[in-house]
Enzyme design. Structure first.
Site, PDB file in Angstrom:
ATOM      1  N   ALA A 139      98.582  41.243  22.580  1.00  0.00           N
ATOM      2  CA  ALA A 139      98.958  42.619  22.233  1.00  0.00           C
ATOM      3  C   ALA A 139      99.134  43.486  23.474  1.00  0.00           C
ATOM      4  O   ALA A 139      98.585  44.579  23.586  1.00  0.00           O
ATOM      5  CB  ALA A 139      97.916  43.221  21.304  1.00  0.00           C
ATOM      6  N   HIS A 140      99.890  42.978  24.440  1.00  0.00           N
ATOM      7  CA  HIS A 140     100.208  43.733  25.645  1.00  0.00           C
ATOM      8  C   HIS A 140     101.724  43.844  25.768  1.00  0.00           C
ATOM      9  O   HIS A 140     102.449  42.897  25.441  1.00  0.00           O
ATOM     10  CB  HIS A 140      99.612  43.057  26.888  1.00  0.00           C
ATOM     11  CG  HIS A 140      98.129  43.051  26.920  1.00  0.00           C
ATOM     12  ND1 HIS A 140      97.381  43.988  27.611  1.00  0.00           N
ATOM     13  CD2 HIS A 140      97.224  42.236  26.317  1.00  0.00           C
ATOM     14  CE1 HIS A 140      96.098  43.738  27.444  1.00  0.00           C
ATOM     15  NE2 HIS A 140      95.976  42.680  26.660  1.00  0.00           N
ATOM     16  N   HIS A 194      94.666  35.769  29.478  1.00  0.00           N
ATOM     17  CA  HIS A 194      96.083  36.000  29.200  1.00  0.00           C
ATOM     18  C   HIS A 194      96.905  35.240  30.233  1.00  0.00           C
ATOM     19  O   HIS A 194      97.702  35.807  30.976  1.00  0.00           O
ATOM     20  CB  HIS A 194      96.392  37.494  29.208  1.00  0.00           C
ATOM     21  CG  HIS A 194      95.844  38.211  28.021  1.00  0.00           C
ATOM     22  ND1 HIS A 194      96.500  38.256  26.808  1.00  0.00           N
ATOM     23  CD2 HIS A 194      94.681  38.896  27.840  1.00  0.00           C
ATOM     24  CE1 HIS A 194      95.779  38.949  25.937  1.00  0.00           C
ATOM     25  NE2 HIS A 194      94.655  39.339  26.531  1.00  0.00           N
ATOM     26  N   HIS A 215      87.956  36.224  26.532  1.00  0.00           N
ATOM     27  CA  HIS A 215      88.004  35.714  25.145  1.00  0.00           C
ATOM     28  C   HIS A 215      88.492  34.260  25.086  1.00  0.00           C
ATOM     29  O   HIS A 215      89.649  33.964  24.810  1.00  0.00           O
ATOM     30  CB  HIS A 215      88.784  36.625  24.194  1.00  0.00           C
ATOM     31  CG  HIS A 215      90.067  37.213  24.683  1.00  0.00           C
ATOM     32  ND1 HIS A 215      91.099  36.474  25.213  1.00  0.00           N
ATOM     33  CD2 HIS A 215      90.502  38.501  24.691  1.00  0.00           C
ATOM     34  CE1 HIS A 215      92.111  37.259  25.524  1.00  0.00           C
ATOM     35  NE2 HIS A 215      91.766  38.492  25.228  1.00  0.00           N
ATOM     36  N   ASN A 218      91.536  32.211  23.304  1.00  0.00           N
ATOM     37  CA  ASN A 218      92.607  33.120  22.907  1.00  0.00           C
ATOM     38  C   ASN A 218      93.436  33.533  24.113  1.00  0.00           C
ATOM     39  O   ASN A 218      92.895  33.862  25.168  1.00  0.00           O
ATOM     40  CB  ASN A 218      92.030  34.350  22.200  1.00  0.00           C
ATOM     41  CG  ASN A 218      91.282  33.988  20.926  1.00  0.00           C
ATOM     42  OD1 ASN A 218      90.097  34.231  20.796  1.00  0.00           O
ATOM     43  ND2 ASN A 218      91.982  33.374  19.989  1.00  0.00           N
ATOM     44  N   HIS A 250      89.131  34.804  15.312  1.00  0.00           N
ATOM     45  CA  HIS A 250      89.644  34.404  16.621  1.00  0.00           C
ATOM     46  C   HIS A 250      89.277  32.975  17.005  1.00  0.00           C
ATOM     47  O   HIS A 250      90.080  32.265  17.625  1.00  0.00           O
ATOM     48  CB  HIS A 250      89.120  35.358  17.706  1.00  0.00           C
ATOM     49  CG  HIS A 250      89.866  36.648  17.794  1.00  0.00           C
ATOM     50  ND1 HIS A 250      89.646  37.677  16.912  1.00  0.00           N
ATOM     51  CD2 HIS A 250      90.823  37.073  18.661  1.00  0.00           C
ATOM     52  CE1 HIS A 250      90.439  38.692  17.234  1.00  0.00           C
ATOM     53  NE2 HIS A 250      91.169  38.347  18.279  1.00  0.00           N
ATOM     54  N   ASP A 272      86.051  42.929  21.735  1.00  0.00           N
ATOM     55  CA  ASP A 272      87.490  43.136  21.936  1.00  0.00           C
ATOM     56  C   ASP A 272      88.005  44.112  20.872  1.00  0.00           C
ATOM     57  O   ASP A 272      89.153  44.004  20.412  1.00  0.00           O
ATOM     58  CB  ASP A 272      88.255  41.814  21.892  1.00  0.00           C
ATOM     59  CG  ASP A 272      89.674  41.930  22.450  1.00  0.00           C
ATOM     60  OD1 ASP A 272      89.944  42.884  23.210  1.00  0.00           O
ATOM     61  OD2 ASP A 272      90.521  41.082  22.100  1.00  0.00           O
ATOM     62  N   ALA A 311      95.760  41.263  17.304  1.00  0.00           N
ATOM     63  CA  ALA A 311      95.774  42.403  18.236  1.00  0.00           C
ATOM     64  C   ALA A 311      94.376  42.972  18.372  1.00  0.00           C
ATOM     65  O   ALA A 311      94.011  43.968  17.751  1.00  0.00           O
ATOM     66  CB  ALA A 311      96.742  43.475  17.743  1.00  0.00           C
ATOM     67  N   GLY A 312      93.562  42.308  19.192  1.00  0.00           N
ATOM     68  CA  GLY A 312      92.176  42.734  19.294  1.00  0.00           C
ATOM     69  C   GLY A 312      91.447  42.430  18.000  1.00  0.00           C
ATOM     70  O   GLY A 312      91.871  41.603  17.187  1.00  0.00           O
TER      71      GLY A 312
END
Length: 383
Positions: A139-140, A194, A215, A218, A250, A272, A311-312
């Site tokens: 979600a960035h 990420h 996380h 993920n 998650h 998160d 998204a989080g």
């Protein structure tokens, strides 16, 4: 002075029955078991726990908001969000910022630096971006993701003024390993996340100074028998902590249990949490992206009925602890450490994460079902 007695005290990987804790001002000053508490505080504030669990205050090293407010949106929003988490046992919070331009992140980090200076319960900022892999962006906003440069690193460090606790970055980016070294040398905990990093690149990042995995599982490559990836690289490093979002969405409970078995004392449960934590389902934004929350699960809007990438989360740490015991089937000592001692160790916060004398007077009283009954931070009752 406050004395909490008749508790099932869980701290430092031990359970003590019929225990008591004395807190004087902002520090734990004495502990014991049985009726000795009567001599410790005959005329002070006394709380009869009636057999409830007592743990150190929870520490969330990775969360983005709550109560329909995001940490990116200024002091009032932060106050709203932090209050929700404190009511659920999180006595100390690192405020995570979603990817934005370097200029905007610098401004937000400077704002959090001011709050950190005035509120000891705010531990500083965490930059989740902008040095992330586009292919694992979650979600960035893809257009804002960049490779790190010396100028950008210096801009962010200067703006934070020593309050930057953590940064998540993808070490395989151009200049990525140099960025790991630069942030680590500045006292910032660097997390691999990420990322498209393989096993070898992840190990290189740890050798360069990274000490966290953002996380786990993920927004990174998974485990393959010929390409073990970041998680396996982390399991072999006793100096690295794995973040886990234990919300039942998650990461599967059996996988979470595997991590605890393979990395004892090195798993930190995080939220998160985005703005919807402690708030209703519905439409939200996260880092400028549209998000819909259904049944407590936040996903990017992509036009499909199910929604896009997660998204989080909407997780709060008391639920993460409860799930660790009931779903993951961890011993209570191990589950509590994952929301207290492990995150404190991950950030080098030697005064937090325990209820031994000399540690911060942060405590959470929990029912047998792990519902929050009382919260103290720096000796002050918050709930």
């Amino acid at each position: 002075m406050t004395v909490i007695h008749s508790t099932r005290l869980v701290t430092d990987a031990q359970v003590t029955e019929n225990a008591w804790v004395q807190m004087t001002d902002a520090v734990v000053t004495a502990t014991g078991a049985g009726d000795d508490w009567r001599r410790a505080a005959p005329d002070d504030d006394v709380v009869d726990a009636a057999g409830a669990w007592l743990t150190p205050g929870f520490i969330d090293i990775h969360g983005h908001g709550g109560g329909a407010a995001a940490y990116d949106d200024g002091p009032e929003a932060i106050a709203t969000a932090v209050a929700v988490h404190r009511a659920h046992g999180t006595t100390r919070s690192v405020l995570s910022l979603v990817t934005a331009s370097v200029a905007d992140l610098a401004q937000r980090a400077a704002m959090i630096a001011e709050l950190t200076a005035s509120d000891p319960l705010i531990l500083g900022s965490h930059l989740e971006g902008p040095f992330l892999d586009v292919g694992h962006k979650g979600a960035h906003t893809a257009d804002l993701l960049v490779a790190p440069t010396r100028n950008d690193i210096e801009t962010l460090l200067s703006a934070a003024g020593g309050s930057l606790r953590q940064i998540t970055l993808a070490p395989e980016l151009s200049g990525g390993l140099d960025a790991v070294r630069a942030f680590s040398d500045a006292g910032v905990r660097v997390a691999v996340g990420h990322t498209d990093a393989d096993y070898e690149t992840t190990l290189a990042a740890f050798d360069a100074g990274a000490t966290l995995l953002t996380h786990a599982f993920n927004a990174m490559n998974g485990i393959h028998h010929r390409a073990p990836g970041p998680v396996i690289a982390t399991l072999g490093r006793d100096d690295v902590t794995l973040e886990v979002i234990n919300d039942g969405t998650h990461v599967h409970a059996d996988v979470v249990r595997m991590l605890f078995g393979e990395a004892p004392g090195r798993v930190a449960l995080i939220t998160d949490a985005m703005a919807a934590a402690g708030a209703a389902d519905g439409a939200y934004t996260l880092g400028g992206l549209d998000v819909t929350v259904r049944n407590g699960v936040a996903r990017l809007d992509d036009g499909s009925e199910a929604g896009g990438s997660i998204a989080g989360s909407t997780l709060l740490l008391d639920e993460a602890l409860r799930r660790a015991v009931t779903d993951v089937r961890l011993p209570i000592e191990q589950a509590v450490d994952a929301v207290t001692g492990a995150p404190a160790r991950a950030l080098g916060l030697s005064e937090l994460g325990s209820l031994r004398p000399g540690f911060a007077a942060d405590a959470v009283l929990l029912s047998p079902e792990f519902d929050v009954l009382g919260v103290w931070a720096e000796g002050n009752r918050l709930r």
